[in-house]
Design a protein around this motif. Structure first.
Motif, short mmCIF file in Angstrom:
data_model
loop_
_atom_site.label_atom_id
_atom_site.label_comp_id
_atom_site.label_asym_id
_atom_site.label_seq_id
_atom_site.Cartn_x
_atom_site.Cartn_y
_atom_site.Cartn_z
N GLY A 590 0.97 -1.28 -0.15
CA GLY A 590 -0.06 -0.05 -0.07
C GLY A 590 0.84 1.46 -0.10
N GLN A 591 2.02 1.28 -0.27
CA GLN A 591 2.98 2.31 -0.38
C GLN A 591 2.90 2.93 -1.79
OE1 GLN A 591 6.72 0.91 0.93
NE2 GLN A 591 6.19 1.06 2.96
N LEU A 592 2.93 4.29 -1.93
CA LEU A 592 3.05 4.92 -2.78
C LEU A 592 4.37 5.70 -3.37
CD1 LEU A 592 1.44 5.99 -5.69
CD2 LEU A 592 1.13 8.23 -4.13
N HIS A 593 5.35 4.99 -4.17
CA HIS A 593 6.71 5.52 -4.31
C HIS A 593 6.60 6.68 -5.12
CE1 HIS A 593 8.07 1.95 -2.62
NE2 HIS A 593 7.00 1.21 -2.95
N ALA A 594 6.71 8.09 -4.57
CA ALA A 594 6.63 9.19 -5.14
C ALA A 594 7.98 10.15 -5.66
CB ALA A 594 5.72 10.16 -4.11
N LEU A 595 7.84 10.76 -6.39
CA LEU A 595 8.90 11.78 -6.82
C LEU A 595 8.25 13.03 -6.28
CD1 LEU A 595 9.75 10.90 -10.64
CD2 LEU A 595 10.91 9.93 -8.15
N ILE A 596 9.18 13.84 -5.60
CA ILE A 596 8.76 15.18 -4.90
C ILE A 596 9.67 16.14 -5.65
CG2 ILE A 596 8.09 16.47 -3.06
CD1 ILE A 596 6.69 14.03 -3.17
N LEU A 597 8.83 17.39 -5.77
CA LEU A 597 9.86 18.45 -6.47
C LEU A 597 10.50 19.36 -5.25
CD1 LEU A 597 7.33 20.12 -9.01
CD2 LEU A 597 9.15 18.84 -9.42
N GLU A 598 11.78 19.60 -5.58
CA GLU A 598 12.36 20.57 -4.45
C GLU A 598 11.81 21.84 -4.31
OE1 GLU A 598 15.13 23.35 -3.02
OE2 GLU A 598 14.75 23.01 -5.18
N CYS A 680 -3.15 5.38 2.57
CA CYS A 680 -1.97 5.29 1.62
C CYS A 680 -0.80 6.03 2.02
CB CYS A 680 -2.53 5.72 0.24
SG CYS A 680 -1.30 5.71 -1.04
N THR A 681 0.19 5.27 2.05
CA THR A 681 1.67 5.72 2.48
C THR A 681 2.43 6.31 1.37
OG1 THR A 681 1.65 3.86 4.28
CG2 THR A 681 3.93 5.09 3.71
N LEU A 682 2.80 7.56 1.74
CA LEU A 682 3.34 8.36 0.54
C LEU A 682 4.95 8.09 1.10
CD1 LEU A 682 3.08 10.20 -1.89
CD2 LEU A 682 2.98 12.08 -0.45
N ARG A 683 5.58 7.31 -0.07
CA ARG A 683 7.14 7.09 0.35
C ARG A 683 7.98 8.13 -0.66
NH1 ARG A 683 10.37 1.40 0.70
NH2 ARG A 683 12.28 2.17 1.10
N ASN A 684 8.84 8.96 -0.02
CA ASN A 684 9.42 9.78 -0.99
C ASN A 684 10.84 9.15 -1.66
OD1 ASN A 684 10.93 11.83 -2.09
ND2 ASN A 684 10.96 13.11 -0.41
N GLU A 685 10.74 8.68 -2.70
CA GLU A 685 11.80 8.03 -3.34
C GLU A 685 12.95 8.94 -3.85
OE1 GLU A 685 12.35 4.82 -3.58
OE2 GLU A 685 10.45 4.15 -2.29
N ARG A 686 12.42 10.08 -4.29
CA ARG A 686 13.39 10.94 -4.90
C ARG A 686 12.91 12.39 -4.93
NH1 ARG A 686 17.35 9.90 -9.28
NH2 ARG A 686 18.35 11.84 -9.34
N VAL A 687 13.77 13.31 -4.22
CA VAL A 687 13.44 14.51 -4.35
C VAL A 687 14.07 15.22 -5.73
CG1 VAL A 687 13.60 17.18 -3.24
CG2 VAL A 687 13.34 14.99 -2.00
N VAL A 688 13.21 16.00 -6.79
CA VAL A 688 13.86 16.23 -8.09
C VAL A 688 14.35 17.81 -7.72
CG1 VAL A 688 13.19 16.60 -10.17
CG2 VAL A 688 12.18 14.62 -8.99
N ALA A 689 15.50 17.87 -8.26
CA ALA A 689 16.10 19.21 -8.19
C ALA A 689 16.86 19.59 -9.29
CB ALA A 689 17.05 19.31 -6.70
N LEU A 690 17.19 20.58 -9.70
CA LEU A 690 18.14 21.05 -10.85
C LEU A 690 19.58 21.30 -10.31
CD1 LEU A 690 15.94 23.46 -12.64
CD2 LEU A 690 16.09 21.13 -12.79
#
Length: 690
Positions: A590-598, A680-690
């Motif tokens: 039940g985990q959502l593997h998410a990309l998060i914007l910096e 729903c568990t939101l799991r931060n897989e990657r913080v997207v940065a430039l």
């Protein structure tokens, strides 16, 4: 006090003719026929009556055969299975009646005597042989083949029922037919399935009748021999001759109508739908190619002049086939001229040119075998695709028109959506496509190509190399799977364009039967069917299923009173469907593997929001936009390499314009924080940065 007498009533007596017409109906006549059949198995009848019944049996068999020849569609003779049962029962009743007369009196009437003496020359050995040959023809050849065809036709008809029902629903939803026509076509489909199912069972009657005929003739010969020798004092040879001739005559007069009816059975179960009778179809198709007649004429002529062969019959036939071919060669010119005149003077023919099919699949002549080949696997695959799309997206696809196009390359195909090409590719019908998943131990020999649906590198290999390629790690698929997969992905991509306003109206009409209040609230609001259509298109554009139409309409009914902006309403609907949206991307835990914007990148993107034509759009510097897409693409690869579905989660105000800006990454799902449901568990897989 003055009273007025009521007017006298006029009583109309019931006429005797009307009463008898109400009693003497065809159903009563059929009931009497059944009682007669059962009665003649029990009650002894004179031989004169038997002669009449045998003649009637032969006449009925001829009538059934003629009707089957002139029937253009099998369903036009839908009473045939029941009629076959009655005819078989009647024939068995005649066998019982004739057996009684043969064994009791040694005489069963003139018809049986004529068949036993004149037809077989009074030779009971010849009679037995002729009877057995008729039984073999009926049982082994006609009945066996007709039974198998009926069984296959019943199976295929039942398998095709869901596809036909969906096609009718799609035509009704698209407005091609109205509800009355849809009901008529549904009844026709049900009647066709019931007919072929009944024919499958009715063919067993003919098979059982043939077996019963053999058993009856053996019993009659043995019984007659015993009665003739013991009770009537005949010599064994005389008793065998008398009763065998009568028994064989009885068998012939029963098997001849049985052969006619079994032939009619075979004609009906092998009959395809046509506008003409069987004779017209066969004659028109056999005489369609004059060159075939000339070849036959040449072969017959050579046989006629060959040493030892009878010259006259072969030369007469050779001249006849050559003359027929010559007449056919001359006929098409006049026919073509007539067709051209009719086409030029018929204005209704132009209407077909104005029709644009919703979905089309055009194939080159080298791929016609995928459509018209044995089993028509591509047609079956498209039927399954229509079911799959209905299940996944809640979209009822319209009928897909498939035809060849001489302008395409021989191995080419293309998909058209309302006349516009939305996908194309090439496949090799004589080869298999081998996809390299990246773990191949050793390469195989083949023609390099690109898989059309996902753009993956692949090879066209020979069918004999399939086992070798699979052992080395390749994924091997057939050409039909390549085309059907490409078609499925194309429909998913352009599902929002496939859904028409008429389709939306059909979905609402179907839902109204169970949820009238929900539908009426939205349809009668300022939003109306056009607004619902735009919202459903927005959902389908991002691959969101519209099957839960009740939740969608309930959300529109609530928020539609506040705003009529389709984009804003779509975001509200997405939040209502959040649980089903996230269910596509969560893992087993039940985990959502998410990309998060910096945070800094998110602020730069928010600064690029602009209001354009009443909707938010994202305008970024070209360098910033390129860096953003590259960073997200790299993050997607990293997350996918770990076995997770990459999902970008962004603020609600930023989700829609960001999704539209990232069209270069169609595989990246973009969700808002408001669409992530509780639990729903939101799991931060990657913080997207430039």
């Amino acid at each position: 006090m003055t009273t007025t007498a009521p007017p006298p009533r006029t009583v109309t007596p019931t006429g005797g003719g009307s009463m008898w017409r109400a009693i003497l109906t065809p159903d009563l006549g059929m009931a009497l026929v059944v009682l007669l059949i059962v009665g003649m198995m029990i009650v002894p009848l004179p031989k004169q009556v038997l002669d009449l019944l045998i003649s009637a049996n032969l006449a009925a068999a001829l009538l059934i055969l003629m009707v089957s020849l002139y029937t253009s569609e099998p369903l036009h003779f839908s009473s045939f299975p029941s009629l076959l049962l009655l005819a078989t029962l009647f024939r068995l009743g005649l066998n019982v009646l004739s057996t009684r007369l043969v064994l009791l009196n040694g005489d069963a009437g003139q018809v049986i005597h004529a068949f036993g003496t004149f037809v077989v020359g009074g030779n009971y050995v010849v009679g037995v042989v002729v009877f057995l040959i008729l039984v073999v023809i009926q049982f082994v050849v006609i009945t066996n083949g007709a039974g198998r065809v009926a069984e296959v036709a019943a199976r295929f008809t039942l398998d095709a029922m869901p596809g036909k029902q969906m096609a009718i629903d799609a035509d009704m939803n698209s407005g091609a037919i109205d509800e009355l026509e849809a009901r008529r076509r549904r009844r026709e489909v049900e009647a066709e399935a019931a007919y072929y199912g009944a024919m499958d069972g009715a063919s067993k009657f003919v098979k059982g009748d043939a077996i019963a005929g053999v058993i009856i003739i053996v019993i009659n010969i043995l019984g007659g021999f015993i009665i003739g020798v013991i009770q009537r004092g005949l010599a064994p040879q005389e008793a065998l001759k008398v009763y065998t001739i009568l028994t064989v005559g009885d068998g012939l007069v029963s098997q001849l109508p049985a052969l006619l009816i079994s032939t009619a059975t075979g004609i009906l179960v092998t009959r395809a739908q046509s506008e003409t009778g069987l004779g017209s179809d066969i004659g028109g198709q056999l005489l369609k190619h004059p060159r075939a007649l000339f070849v036959v004429s040449t072969v017959l002529g050579l046989l006629g002049i060959a040493p030892g062969m009878p010259t006259l019959p072969f030369l007469v036939l050779a001249a006849g086939t050559a003359g027929a071919g010559y007449l056919l060669v001359r006929r098409p010119a006049a026919t073509s001229a007539q067709v051209e005149v009719l086409t030029a003077t018929e204005p209704d023919n132009l209407n077909a040119l104005l029709t644009v099919d919703p979905l089309e699949l055009e194939v080159g002549f080298g791929l016609v075998g995928l459509v018209d080949g044995p089993g028509s696997s591509l047609l079956n695959r498209i039927t399954l695709i229509r079911r799959q799309i209905a299940t996944e997206l809640g979209l009822l696809m319209p009928i897909v028109r498939i035809h060849d196009n001489a302008e395409l390359p021989p191995n080419g195909y293309r998909f058209q959506l309302r006349g516009a090409t939305v996908g194309s590719g090439e496949v090799r019908a004589d080869r298999l496509l081998a996809l390299n998943p990246g773990t191949v131990a050793a390469p195989v020999e083949g023609i390099e190509t690109t898989e059309p649906a996902f753009g993956l590198p692949a090879l066209w290999i020979t069918r004999s190399d399939r086992d070798t390629a699979e052992l080395r790690g390749y994924t091997v698929v057939d050409p039909t799977s390549v085309v059907s997969t490409h078609f499925t992905e194309t429909v998913r991509t352009f599902a929002h364009l496939v859904l028409s306003r008429q389709d939306t109206k059909g979905l609402l009409d179907n839902l109204k039967a169970e949820h009238p209040a929900v539908v009426d609230e939205v349809v009668n609001s300022p939003l109306g069917v056009p607004g619902v259509h735009r919202v459903l298109q927005n959902l389908l554009r991002e691959g969101v299923s519209i099957r839960d139409l009740v939740t969608i309409l309930e959300t529109l009914g609530g928020y539609g009173k506040v705003t009529s902006d389709a984009d804003v309403l779509t975001e509200f609907v997405r939040q209502s469907l959040g649980r089903s949206l996230c269910a596509r991307y969560v893992d087993e835990q039940g985990q959502l593997h998410a990309l998060i914007l910096e945070a800094g990148l998110q602020e730069m993107i928010m600064a690029g929001l602009r209001n354009q034509e009443n909707h938010l759009a994202l305008e970024l510097d070209s360098l910033l936009g390129t860096q953003l897409i590259q960073a997200l693409a790299q993050a997607m690869e990293d997350v996918a390499a770990r076995g997770f579905n990459p999902v970008l989660v962004a603020p609600s105000a930023l989700r829609l314009p960001l999704r539209r800006y990232l069209e270069a990454l169609p595989r990246l799902a973009v969700l808002s924080f408001g669409e992530v449901p509780q639990g729903c568990t939101l799991r931060n897989e990657r913080v997207v940065a430039l």
